[in-house]
Design a protein around this motif. Structure first.
Motif, PDB file in Angstrom:
ATOM      1  N   LYS A   1       0.088  17.353  88.460  1.00 43.85           N
ATOM      2  CA  LYS A   1      -0.267  17.398  89.898  1.00 43.85           C
ATOM      3  C   LYS A   1      -0.267  18.314  90.931  1.00 43.85           C
ATOM      4  O   LYS A   1      -0.186  19.112  90.578  1.00 43.85           O
ATOM      5  N   GLN A   2      -1.636  18.674  91.515  1.00 45.51           N
ATOM      6  CA  GLN A   2      -1.540  19.430  92.240  1.00 45.51           C
ATOM      7  C   GLN A   2      -1.414  19.206  93.832  1.00 45.51           C
ATOM      8  O   GLN A   2      -0.977  20.718  94.539  1.00 45.51           O
ATOM      9  N   GLN A   3      -1.489  18.010  94.108  1.00 48.42           N
ATOM     10  CA  GLN A   3      -1.268  17.752  95.768  1.00 48.42           C
ATOM     11  C   GLN A   3       0.728  17.814  96.323  1.00 48.42           C
ATOM     12  O   GLN A   3       1.192  17.727  95.524  1.00 48.42           O
ATOM     13  N   THR A   4       0.611  18.752  96.938  1.00 47.87           N
ATOM     14  CA  THR A   4       2.265  18.699  97.596  1.00 47.87           C
ATOM     15  C   THR A   4       2.851  18.049  98.190  1.00 47.87           C
ATOM     16  O   THR A   4       3.733  17.976  97.518  1.00 47.87           O
ATOM     17  N   ASP A   5       1.826  16.935  98.642  1.00 51.72           N
ATOM     18  CA  ASP A   5       3.340  15.864  99.143  1.00 51.72           C
ATOM     19  C   ASP A   5       3.050  15.270  98.074  1.00 51.72           C
ATOM     20  O   ASP A   5       4.467  14.653  97.903  1.00 51.72           O
ATOM     21  N   GLU A   6       3.162  15.233  96.631  1.00 53.30           N
ATOM     22  CA  GLU A   6       3.659  15.303  95.701  1.00 53.30           C
ATOM     23  C   GLU A   6       4.141  15.693  94.595  1.00 53.30           C
ATOM     24  O   GLU A   6       4.374  15.307  93.566  1.00 53.30           O
ATOM     25  N   ALA A   7       4.507  17.188  94.955  1.00 59.76           N
ATOM     26  CA  ALA A   7       5.327  18.041  94.898  1.00 59.76           C
ATOM     27  C   ALA A   7       6.348  16.989  93.345  1.00 59.76           C
ATOM     28  O   ALA A   7       7.228  16.475  93.637  1.00 59.76           O
ATOM     29  N   ASP A   8       6.920  17.340  92.198  1.00 57.13           N
ATOM     30  CA  ASP A   8       8.067  17.199  91.675  1.00 57.13           C
ATOM     31  C   ASP A   8       9.090  17.780  92.474  1.00 57.13           C
ATOM     32  O   ASP A   8      10.138  16.579  92.779  1.00 57.13           O
ATOM     33  N   GLU A   9       8.973  18.992  93.004  1.00 49.04           N
ATOM     34  CA  GLU A   9      10.146  19.510  93.641  1.00 49.04           C
ATOM     35  C   GLU A   9       9.802  20.480  95.038  1.00 49.04           C
ATOM     36  O   GLU A   9       8.467  21.195  94.712  1.00 49.04           O
ATOM     37  N   TYR A  10      10.808  20.137  95.942  1.00 49.95           N
ATOM     38  CA  TYR A  10      10.382  20.954  96.998  1.00 49.95           C
ATOM     39  C   TYR A  10      11.734  22.325  97.259  1.00 49.95           C
ATOM     40  O   TYR A  10      12.539  21.963  96.203  1.00 49.95           O
ATOM     41  N   LEU A  11      11.450  23.167  97.538  1.00 50.89           N
ATOM     42  CA  LEU A  11      12.743  24.243  97.182  1.00 50.89           C
ATOM     43  C   LEU A  11      12.461  24.798  98.541  1.00 50.89           C
ATOM     44  O   LEU A  11      11.461  25.732  99.205  1.00 50.89           O
ATOM     45  N   GLY A  12      13.667  24.943 100.041  1.00 51.32           N
ATOM     46  CA  GLY A  12      13.417  25.778 101.017  1.00 51.32           C
ATOM     47  C   GLY A  12      13.705  26.329 101.475  1.00 51.32           C
ATOM     48  O   GLY A  12      14.967  25.942 101.095  1.00 51.32           O
ATOM     49  N   TYR A  13      13.984  27.447 102.107  1.00 48.12           N
ATOM     50  CA  TYR A  13      15.070  28.441 102.544  1.00 48.12           C
ATOM     51  C   TYR A  13      14.912  28.994 103.505  1.00 48.12           C
ATOM     52  O   TYR A  13      13.661  29.601 104.518  1.00 48.12           O
ATOM     53  N   ALA A  14      16.305  29.856 104.752  1.00 45.63           N
ATOM     54  CA  ALA A  14      15.774  30.387 105.520  1.00 45.63           C
ATOM     55  C   ALA A  14      16.755  30.928 106.078  1.00 45.63           C
ATOM     56  O   ALA A  14      17.079  31.307 105.064  1.00 45.63           O
ATOM     57  N   THR A  15      15.769  32.533 106.756  1.00 50.26           N
ATOM     58  CA  THR A  15      17.064  33.363 107.019  1.00 50.26           C
ATOM     59  C   THR A  15      17.685  33.863 108.903  1.00 50.26           C
ATOM     60  O   THR A  15      17.309  35.466 108.494  1.00 50.26           O
ATOM     61  N   ILE A  16      17.061  33.272 108.842  1.00 48.48           N
ATOM     62  CA  ILE A  16      17.099  33.230 110.483  1.00 48.48           C
ATOM     63  C   ILE A  16      18.694  34.323 110.986  1.00 48.48           C
ATOM     64  O   ILE A  16      19.414  33.544 110.890  1.00 48.48           O
ATOM     65  N   GLY A  17      18.008  35.026 111.813  1.00 53.47           N
ATOM     66  CA  GLY A  17      19.780  36.083 112.285  1.00 53.47           C
ATOM     67  C   GLY A  17      19.984  36.795 111.136  1.00 53.47           C
ATOM     68  O   GLY A  17      21.261  37.292 111.196  1.00 53.47           O
ATOM     69  N   THR A  18      19.373  37.026 110.181  1.00 53.59           N
ATOM     70  CA  THR A  18      20.110  37.727 108.878  1.00 53.59           C
ATOM     71  C   THR A  18      18.530  38.663 108.261  1.00 53.59           C
ATOM     72  O   THR A  18      17.812  38.429 108.375  1.00 53.59           O
TER      73      THR A  18
END
Length: 256
Positions: free
Chosen positions: A77-94
């Motif tokens: 599968k190629q479409q982002t909305d159908e991805a097997d997994e999503y992973l996100g991170y944030a570095t705000i303030g550091t």
């Protein structure tokens, strides 16, 4: 209504255990908890390099808020909305990652319940060998005789050093007349339903195909020397999708 994982810093991404061997190992297709914990404290560049070795692809960068979103597919599968997994991170303030949130989408309820059990086991035994507060919950289907209609029941579970202190305080308050006998017994009953009961109820729900949702919250305060909050959630129907979510931080949230 579709439930959406809400995370600090506005990361808009879509994040029981039974007793088993002390050594908990996760395969590549189920290793989100291990990856997420490894990412905490990394710089974005180091994290990007690391995730690429784990077959993740960077698909979105929000520079103003220092948020990064990746996807990983185990199929074609190629479409982002159908991805097997999503992973996100944030570095705000550091300069380093302090929060990671992820979602694994499953094809069947059995796959989801098995995956959640493994994530829970790993988190309990590896990430939190000691925990100040652990809260669990299980929601069950109760099918009625009416077509397309079902009711739900909810149970909560608690364990940890903070819970032990609450039980001790409740006993003192009961002996000092601050709590009535009814209040005291009710509190003891609520707080004494711990992880063993959670594991048993979870397995019973899986075996009887009545599991609707399950979740866990792990907490260690600043006083522990390793402040941390981690949340696991299983949705058997999240807007039509079967999903297991994971969120972890290297700090304690202070809600106002």
């Amino acid at each position: 209504m579709k439930k959406v994982l809400q995370v600090a810093f506005a990361i808009a991404i879509i994040a029981v255990a039974t007793s088993c061997e002390e050594q908990v190992t996760l395969k590549e297709e189920e290793n989100i908890p291990e990856l997420a914990e490894h990412l905490l404290g990394m710089t974005h560049e180091k994290a990007k390099q690391y995730l690429e070795t784990q077959r993740f692809v960077l698909v979105e960068v929000r520079e103003s808020s220092h948020e990064y979103l990746y996807t990983r597919n185990f199929t074609d599968k190629q479409q982002t909305d159908e991805a097997d997994e999503y992973l996100g991170y944030a570095t705000i303030g550091t300069d380093t990652i302090r929060l990671v949130s992820a979602r694994h989408r499953c094809q069947t309820q059995k796959n989801a319940s098995d995956l959640y059990r493994k994530w829970s086991n790993y988190t309990w035994k590896v990430t939190f060998p000691t925990v100040e507060q652990w809260d669990g919950s299980i929601s069950l289907y109760h099918f009625s005789d009416f077509p397309n209609k079902s009711d739900f029941s909810y149970s909560s579970y608690h364990e940890g050093t903070i819970i032990k202190e609450q039980l001790q305080q409740a006993e003192k308050d009961y002996k000092n007349g601050i709590l009535s006998e009814e209040e005291y017994k009710g509190l003891v009953e609520e707080l004494s339903s711990g992880r063993d009961r959670f594991n048993s109820d979870y397995q019973h729900a899986v075996d009887n195909n009545t599991l609707y949702e399950a979740s866990e919250f792990y907490f260690n305060s600043e006083a522990s020397g390793r402040p941390k909050e981690t949340t696991l959630t299983l949705f058997m129907n999240n807007g039509g999708n079967i999903e297991v979510l994971y969120q972890t931080t290297g700090f304690v949230s202070h809600w106002k």
